[in-house]
Design a protein around this motif. Structure first.
Motif, PDB file in Angstrom:
ATOM      1  N   ALA A  74       2.943   2.587 -15.401  1.00  0.00           N
ATOM      2  CA  ALA A  74       1.878   2.857 -16.219  1.00  0.00           C
ATOM      3  C   ALA A  74       0.523   2.861 -15.755  1.00  0.00           C
ATOM      4  N   GLY A  75       0.381   2.015 -14.715  1.00  0.00           N
ATOM      5  CA  GLY A  75      -0.930   1.955 -14.198  1.00  0.00           C
ATOM      6  C   GLY A  75      -1.326   3.232 -13.365  1.00  0.00           C
ATOM      7  N   PHE A  76      -0.482   3.925 -13.203  1.00  0.00           N
ATOM      8  CA  PHE A  76      -0.485   5.277 -12.546  1.00  0.00           C
ATOM      9  C   PHE A  76      -0.541   6.534 -13.767  1.00  0.00           C
ATOM     10  N   ALA A 121      -0.501   6.701  -6.704  1.00  0.00           N
ATOM     11  CA  ALA A 121      -1.896   7.113  -7.199  1.00  0.00           C
ATOM     12  C   ALA A 121      -2.440   8.616  -6.620  1.00  0.00           C
ATOM     13  N   ASN A 122      -1.721   8.897  -5.460  1.00  0.00           N
ATOM     14  CA  ASN A 122      -2.133  10.237  -4.941  1.00  0.00           C
ATOM     15  C   ASN A 122      -1.497  11.440  -5.796  1.00  0.00           C
ATOM     16  N   ARG A 165      -2.043  13.359   1.777  1.00  0.00           N
ATOM     17  CA  ARG A 165      -3.434  13.033   1.183  1.00  0.00           C
ATOM     18  C   ARG A 165      -3.373  14.033  -0.296  1.00  0.00           C
ATOM     19  N   GLN A 166      -4.318  13.695  -1.193  1.00  0.00           N
ATOM     20  CA  GLN A 166      -4.285  14.258  -2.469  1.00  0.00           C
ATOM     21  C   GLN A 166      -4.475  15.843  -2.422  1.00  0.00           C
ATOM     22  N   ASP A 226       0.911  -1.393   0.005  1.00  0.00           N
ATOM     23  CA  ASP A 226      -0.206   0.125   0.121  1.00  0.00           C
ATOM     24  C   ASP A 226       0.690   1.425   0.057  1.00  0.00           C
ATOM     25  N   VAL A 227       1.934   1.494   0.722  1.00  0.00           N
ATOM     26  CA  VAL A 227       2.447   2.712   0.697  1.00  0.00           C
ATOM     27  C   VAL A 227       2.929   3.084  -0.678  1.00  0.00           C
ATOM     28  N   GLN A 272      -3.265  15.841 -12.341  1.00  0.00           N
ATOM     29  CA  GLN A 272      -4.014  16.027 -13.361  1.00  0.00           C
ATOM     30  C   GLN A 272      -4.751  17.539 -13.088  1.00  0.00           C
ATOM     31  N   PRO A 322       1.766   2.120  -3.816  1.00  0.00           N
ATOM     32  CA  PRO A 322       0.753   2.359  -4.825  1.00  0.00           C
ATOM     33  C   PRO A 322      -0.195   3.584  -4.401  1.00  0.00           C
ATOM     34  N   VAL A 323      -0.208   3.913  -2.978  1.00  0.00           N
ATOM     35  CA  VAL A 323      -0.928   4.965  -2.602  1.00  0.00           C
ATOM     36  C   VAL A 323      -0.366   6.029  -2.985  1.00  0.00           C
ATOM     37  N   ALA A 361      -3.180  11.574  -9.508  1.00  0.00           N
ATOM     38  CA  ALA A 361      -4.379  12.220  -9.110  1.00  0.00           C
ATOM     39  C   ALA A 361      -4.088  13.785  -9.037  1.00  0.00           C
TER      40      ALA A 361
END
Lengths: 153, 203
Positions: B117-119, B78-79, B184-185, B71-72, B85, B74-75, B82
């Motif tokens: 590439a998944g992110f 991903a954040n 956090r995002q 989790d550390v 963008q 990918p989180v 996001a």
């Protein structure tokens, strides 16, 4: 049994919409059951919150029909290094709340039998020493939606 | 080496106490900046990637992790993806994200490419041998990554302990701010304009 469980889940979904369903087993309530969509090549996982209104219990095992290898892990910080270790069981204190959350405890789903995509539901069974097996559905969300799915810190 | 790790912990602990209070950053502002390091590792296209040269003048988020990380990693990825963008194209072009694997034996270049590439397909994946990566980590005052035995008999099943913070290099080619796990995002979104346009002169 499975159909009854599904109906209950649907009823819970309908009744509580848009809040995700919570599952009750005796004094235990299991809520915010979420599974992040595995990143290409990465493992799957699950997080949830267990609230215990009764005497102390213990989560001794988690199983899932989608994975042949389900384990519980705990993350901890040692001198700035994030380490992860296996956890055999997790104590659920009397009257307490235990949150599985990123950076703390998590369930890891490896050797997945099918692809998990955001929007899917993943069946899990949480096995407690006192309360016994509790079937729940985890909602699959993208990692970017994990923090909102799990709520405030 | 243990002394160094302790020094890192002290540095980060003192950095954390100033979080939120220094320059308005949500990340932890280091009491003393570090220069953008000059190291070369292999990128996912197989070519050498000279970090200092390729990222010069950019906001660069540098992270050490591995693709089997539950989790550390990918989180964080991903954040950050996001939050990026929401930037204008102009600002987005001035931000690079570089992920260095701490698990080169399992993270092949294609696997690293596929995972990142998944992110975001622009995220850079780098790979080198353990000792090279450990040297880069210690140069950045990070504790070196360690392999943790898993809970099964499978020797291929193991975790990798690694620093949980993302290092943010700014256009002045220095590291001033680090982001611990739990950022956090909303925090990334808050700090990105500051990192891009903040003024570090006089520090």
């Amino acid at each position: 049994m499975r159909r009854a469980f599904l109906l209950t889940s649907l009823a819970t979904l309908a009744a509580c919409h848009p809040a995700p369903p919570a599952y009750r087993a005796g004094p235990l309530t299991i809520s915010r059951v979420v599974s992040p969509e595995p990143v290409r090549g990465g493992p799957g996982g699950a997080y949830f919150t267990i609230t215990n209104a009764g005497p102390a219990d213990t989560l001794i095992r988690v199983t899932s029909a989608v994975s042949d290898s389900v384990s519980m892990h705990r993350m901890f910080d040692r001198d700035g290094t994030m380490l992860m270790g296996p956890v055999a069981e997790v104590a659920i204190p009397a009257g307490g709340t235990v949150r599985f959350a990123p950076g703390h405890d998590h369930v890891m789903l490896e050797a997945l039998r099918r692809t998990l995509v955001a929007g899917d539901s993943v069946p899990l069974v949480l096995v407690f020493r006192r309360a016994g097996p509790v079937p729940v559905w985890a909602r699959v969300v993208a990692y970017r939606d994990l923090e909102s799915a799990l709520g405030a810190r | 080496m243990p002394r160094r790790a302790a020094a890192v912990a002290v540095l980060l602990a003192s950095a954390c106490t100033s979080a939120g209070g220094s320059g308005g950053y949500r990340g932890a502002v280091l009491p003393r900046a570090l220069p953008r390091p000059d190291f070369t590792l292999t990128a996912t296209d197989g070519a050498p990637y000279r970090f200092a040269e390729r990222t010069r003048g950019q906001v660069t988020f540098l992270f050490f992790g591995y693709t089997n990380c539950p989790d550390v990693c990918p989180v964080h990825m991903a954040n950050i993806a996001a939050s990026l963008q929401h930037l204008t194209h102009e600002d987005r072009d001035r931000v690079s994200v570089v992920f260095v694997t701490t698990d080169p034996s399992r993270d092949s270049l294609p696997r690293l490419r596929q995972w990142l590439a998944g992110f975001d397909p622009t995220f850079v994946g780098l790979r080198g041998d353990d000792s090279t990566v450990a040297r880069i980590e210690s140069g950045l005052l990070l504790a070196p990554s360690v392999r943790e035995p898993g809970d099964s008999a499978d020797p291929g099943a193991y975790g990798v302990g690694h620093a949980a913070q993302v290092l943010a290099f700014t256009p002045d080619d220095s590291l001033h701010v680090v982001y611990p796990f739990g950022t956090r995002q909303e925090d990334w979104g808050h700090d990105l304009p500051l990192l891009l346009h903040g003024d570090w002169s006089g520090r």
